[in-house]
Write a protein that holds these residues in place. Structure first.
Motif, PDB file in Angstrom:
ATOM      1  N   VAL A   3      63.710  76.267  39.893  1.00 25.98           N
ATOM      2  CA  VAL A   3      63.658  77.641  39.385  1.00 25.98           C
ATOM      3  C   VAL A   3      62.321  78.287  39.756  1.00 25.98           C
ATOM      4  O   VAL A   3      62.275  79.419  40.272  1.00 25.98           O
ATOM      5  N   VAL A   4      61.237  77.575  39.509  1.00 27.22           N
ATOM      6  CA  VAL A   4      59.891  78.095  39.806  1.00 27.22           C
ATOM      7  C   VAL A   4      59.739  78.385  41.296  1.00 27.22           C
ATOM      8  O   VAL A   4      59.194  79.420  41.695  1.00 27.22           O
ATOM      9  N   GLU A   5      60.248  77.488  42.122  1.00 28.07           N
ATOM     10  CA  GLU A   5      60.164  77.665  43.577  1.00 28.07           C
ATOM     11  C   GLU A   5      60.964  78.901  44.029  1.00 28.07           C
ATOM     12  O   GLU A   5      60.486  79.705  44.837  1.00 28.07           O
ATOM     13  N   ALA A   6      62.169  79.054  43.498  1.00 27.46           N
ATOM     14  CA  ALA A   6      63.014  80.212  43.856  1.00 27.46           C
ATOM     15  C   ALA A   6      62.363  81.518  43.422  1.00 27.46           C
ATOM     16  O   ALA A   6      62.371  82.509  44.170  1.00 27.46           O
ATOM     17  N   VAL A   7      61.778  81.523  42.216  1.00 25.42           N
ATOM     18  CA  VAL A   7      61.089  82.718  41.703  1.00 25.42           C
ATOM     19  C   VAL A   7      59.917  83.074  42.609  1.00 25.42           C
ATOM     20  O   VAL A   7      59.703  84.243  42.946  1.00 25.42           O
ATOM     21  N   HIS A   8      59.151  82.059  43.031  1.00 26.85           N
ATOM     22  CA  HIS A   8      57.998  82.282  43.910  1.00 26.85           C
ATOM     23  C   HIS A   8      58.430  82.907  45.235  1.00 26.85           C
ATOM     24  O   HIS A   8      57.812  83.875  45.710  1.00 26.85           O
ATOM     25  N   LEU A  35      69.197  81.007  42.330  1.00 25.09           N
ATOM     26  CA  LEU A  35      68.384  81.108  41.117  1.00 25.09           C
ATOM     27  C   LEU A  35      69.273  81.380  39.902  1.00 25.09           C
ATOM     28  O   LEU A  35      69.063  80.804  38.829  1.00 25.09           O
ATOM     29  N   ARG A  36      70.268  82.237  40.074  1.00 26.88           N
ATOM     30  CA  ARG A  36      71.199  82.549  38.984  1.00 26.88           C
ATOM     31  C   ARG A  36      71.914  81.284  38.504  1.00 26.88           C
ATOM     32  O   ARG A  36      72.007  81.032  37.308  1.00 26.88           O
ATOM     33  N   GLU A  37      72.406  80.483  39.440  1.00 30.42           N
ATOM     34  CA  GLU A  37      73.086  79.222  39.088  1.00 30.42           C
ATOM     35  C   GLU A  37      72.153  78.283  38.335  1.00 30.42           C
ATOM     36  O   GLU A  37      72.541  77.663  37.338  1.00 30.42           O
ATOM     37  N   LEU A  38      70.909  78.175  38.814  1.00 27.06           N
ATOM     38  CA  LEU A  38      69.932  77.279  38.179  1.00 27.06           C
ATOM     39  C   LEU A  38      69.603  77.745  36.763  1.00 27.06           C
ATOM     40  O   LEU A  38      69.497  76.931  35.848  1.00 27.06           O
ATOM     41  N   CYS A  39      69.453  79.066  36.586  1.00 20.85           N
ATOM     42  CA  CYS A  39      69.130  79.605  35.257  1.00 20.85           C
ATOM     43  C   CYS A  39      70.274  79.386  34.269  1.00 20.85           C
ATOM     44  O   CYS A  39      70.040  79.026  33.109  1.00 20.85           O
ATOM     45  N   VAL A  40      71.500  79.578  34.730  1.00 25.39           N
ATOM     46  CA  VAL A  40      72.667  79.352  33.866  1.00 25.39           C
ATOM     47  C   VAL A  40      72.737  77.876  33.466  1.00 25.39           C
ATOM     48  O   VAL A  40      72.964  77.544  32.292  1.00 25.39           O
ATOM     49  N   LYS A  41      72.515  77.000  34.433  1.00 24.33           N
ATOM     50  CA  LYS A  41      72.525  75.556  34.160  1.00 24.33           C
ATOM     51  C   LYS A  41      71.455  75.199  33.135  1.00 24.33           C
ATOM     52  O   LYS A  41      71.699  74.445  32.178  1.00 24.33           O
ATOM     53  N   LEU A  42      70.267  75.774  33.320  1.00 31.68           N
ATOM     54  CA  LEU A  42      69.143  75.487  32.425  1.00 31.68           C
ATOM     55  C   LEU A  42      69.412  75.970  31.010  1.00 31.68           C
ATOM     56  O   LEU A  42      69.145  75.265  30.028  1.00 31.68           O
ATOM     57  N   MET A  43      70.000  77.169  30.885  1.00 34.08           N
ATOM     58  CA  MET A  43      70.213  77.714  29.536  1.00 34.08           C
ATOM     59  C   MET A  43      71.270  76.933  28.755  1.00 34.08           C
ATOM     60  O   MET A  43      71.200  76.856  27.529  1.00 34.08           O
ATOM     61  N   PHE A  44      72.226  76.316  29.444  1.00 27.03           N
ATOM     62  CA  PHE A  44      73.232  75.534  28.720  1.00 27.03           C
ATOM     63  C   PHE A  44      72.812  74.076  28.513  1.00 27.03           C
ATOM     64  O   PHE A  44      73.280  73.434  27.575  1.00 27.03           O
ATOM     65  N   LEU A  45      71.915  73.579  29.366  1.00 23.60           N
ATOM     66  CA  LEU A  45      71.403  72.217  29.177  1.00 23.60           C
ATOM     67  C   LEU A  45      70.357  72.177  28.057  1.00 23.60           C
ATOM     68  O   LEU A  45      70.311  71.240  27.273  1.00 23.60           O
ATOM     69  N   HIS A  46      69.495  73.199  27.995  1.00 21.96           N
ATOM     70  CA  HIS A  46      68.415  73.234  27.004  1.00 21.96           C
ATOM     71  C   HIS A  46      68.336  74.622  26.370  1.00 21.96           C
ATOM     72  O   HIS A  46      67.372  75.366  26.591  1.00 21.96           O
ATOM     73  N   PRO A  47      69.371  75.012  25.615  1.00 26.09           N
ATOM     74  CA  PRO A  47      69.418  76.379  25.084  1.00 26.09           C
ATOM     75  C   PRO A  47      68.261  76.745  24.164  1.00 26.09           C
ATOM     76  O   PRO A  47      67.766  77.874  24.211  1.00 26.09           O
ATOM     77  N   VAL A  48      67.814  75.812  23.343  1.00 28.21           N
ATOM     78  CA  VAL A  48      66.755  76.111  22.380  1.00 28.21           C
ATOM     79  C   VAL A  48      65.398  76.225  23.073  1.00 28.21           C
ATOM     80  O   VAL A  48      64.635  77.167  22.847  1.00 28.21           O
ATOM     81  N   ASP A  49      65.091  75.267  23.943  1.00 31.98           N
ATOM     82  CA  ASP A  49      63.773  75.236  24.596  1.00 31.98           C
ATOM     83  C   ASP A  49      63.644  76.239  25.737  1.00 31.98           C
ATOM     84  O   ASP A  49      62.592  76.862  25.909  1.00 31.98           O
ATOM     85  N   TYR A  50      64.699  76.392  26.534  1.00 30.63           N
ATOM     86  CA  TYR A  50      64.584  77.193  27.754  1.00 30.63           C
ATOM     87  C   TYR A  50      65.630  78.308  27.883  1.00 30.63           C
ATOM     88  O   TYR A  50      65.606  79.050  28.863  1.00 30.63           O
TER      89      TYR A  50
END
Length: 291
Positions: A3-8, A35-50
């Protein structure tokens, strides 16, 4: 890390002087999709933290910053004749067609995400919105949701934010020639308020959508509602001050105008304007000066 790499990489593209010519190249669209796919994956894997952070990155980097870039360059004359002067999409530039597609794709994505969150967390939003996940009665009993209270809270608020983003995308569409999505944008904002009435942000967006209707009275009402909400939006204070400053100028201009003999219809229009402008000026005088 991905995610960080794609944002950069996206930041580098947007920092380029010719960014408006680059953003819709296939490789950059592909990067935003990744990036959209990665963000969606991240929000469902760690909804509270990320979850919230992933939502913000997704909106800002995949949609909002591209929109702002195109709007800025449109003002600078990149579009030539301007958006409002042409009504036929085939006569427009490739850039403008790509921008329209970008907005439509964004609406499609957030509608899908809104449905998916409701389905995944078995949220019951039928009493709040008309874009709900409908369960099949033939399936029978639902499986219990294995989510914590904090995860459920994130899911509810994520639906609220999806509706705000949908309203924003419809509002940006409304700025284009040949598109009238004002009522759609309004609908999304009011449904966002139904999901989370304590959050004032949708009122601020409704104020922006209202523009200068009725000599800014409607927008002023929305900004005041935003400020008075349990969770207000900081930007509404500046928006309200700007309208009050306009009201003061208009009021003093009206006082300077000579009273000419007018026809009844024109006099009525003038009287209505004087009433609304005076009302707005009075509102500005009655506001506390703490900000």
């Amino acid at each position: 890390r991905a995610v960080v790499e794609a944002v950069h990489r996206l930041d580098l593209i947007l920092g380029n002087k010719a960014a408006y010519q680059e953003v819709f190249k296939p490789e950059n669209i592909s990067l935003r999709n990744k990036l959209r796919e990665l963000c969606v994956k991240l929000m469902f894997l760690h909804p509270v933290d990320y979850g919230r952070k992933a939502e913000e990155l997704l909106w800002r980097k995949v949609y909002y910053e591209v929109i702002q870039l195109i709007k800025t360059n449109k003002k600078a004359g990149i579009y030539g004749s301007g958006l409002r002067q042409s009504l036929h999409i085939h006569s427009r530039s490739t850039l403008e067609c790509a921008y329209r597609t970008h907005l439509v794709a964004g609406i499609g994505f957030y509608q899908h995400l809104l449905l998916y969150i409701q389905s995944h967390y078995q949220l019951e939003l039928q009493c709040c919105i008309d874009w709900t996940h409908v369960t099949d009665p033939l399936i029978g009993c639902k499986k219990p949701v294995s989510a914590s209270e904090k995860e459920m809270e994130w899911a509810q608020m994520a639906c609220h934010r999806c509706l705000v983003y949908l309203g924003d995308l419809a509002r940006y569409q409304n700025e284009l020639a040949g598109v009238d999505t004002e009522l759609l944008a309004e609908r999304f904002y009011y449904q966002a308020l139904s999901v989370a009435p304590q959050i004032g942000m949708p009122f601020n967006q409704l104020g922006t959508l209202a523009g200068s209707k009725y000599y800014n009275v409607e927008a002023t009402y929305c900004y005041l509602r935003c400020i008075q909400s349990e969770v207000s939006f900081e930007g509404a204070y500046g928006n309200l001050k700007r309208l009050y400053d306009k009201a003061a100028k208009m009021y003093h201009q009206l006082k300077k105008c000579e009273t000419r003999k007018l026809s009844p219809s024109k006099k009525r229009g003038k009287d209505i304007k004087r009433l609304l402008v005076s009302f707005m000026y009075l509102q500005s005088l009655l506001q506390p000066k703490s900000r």
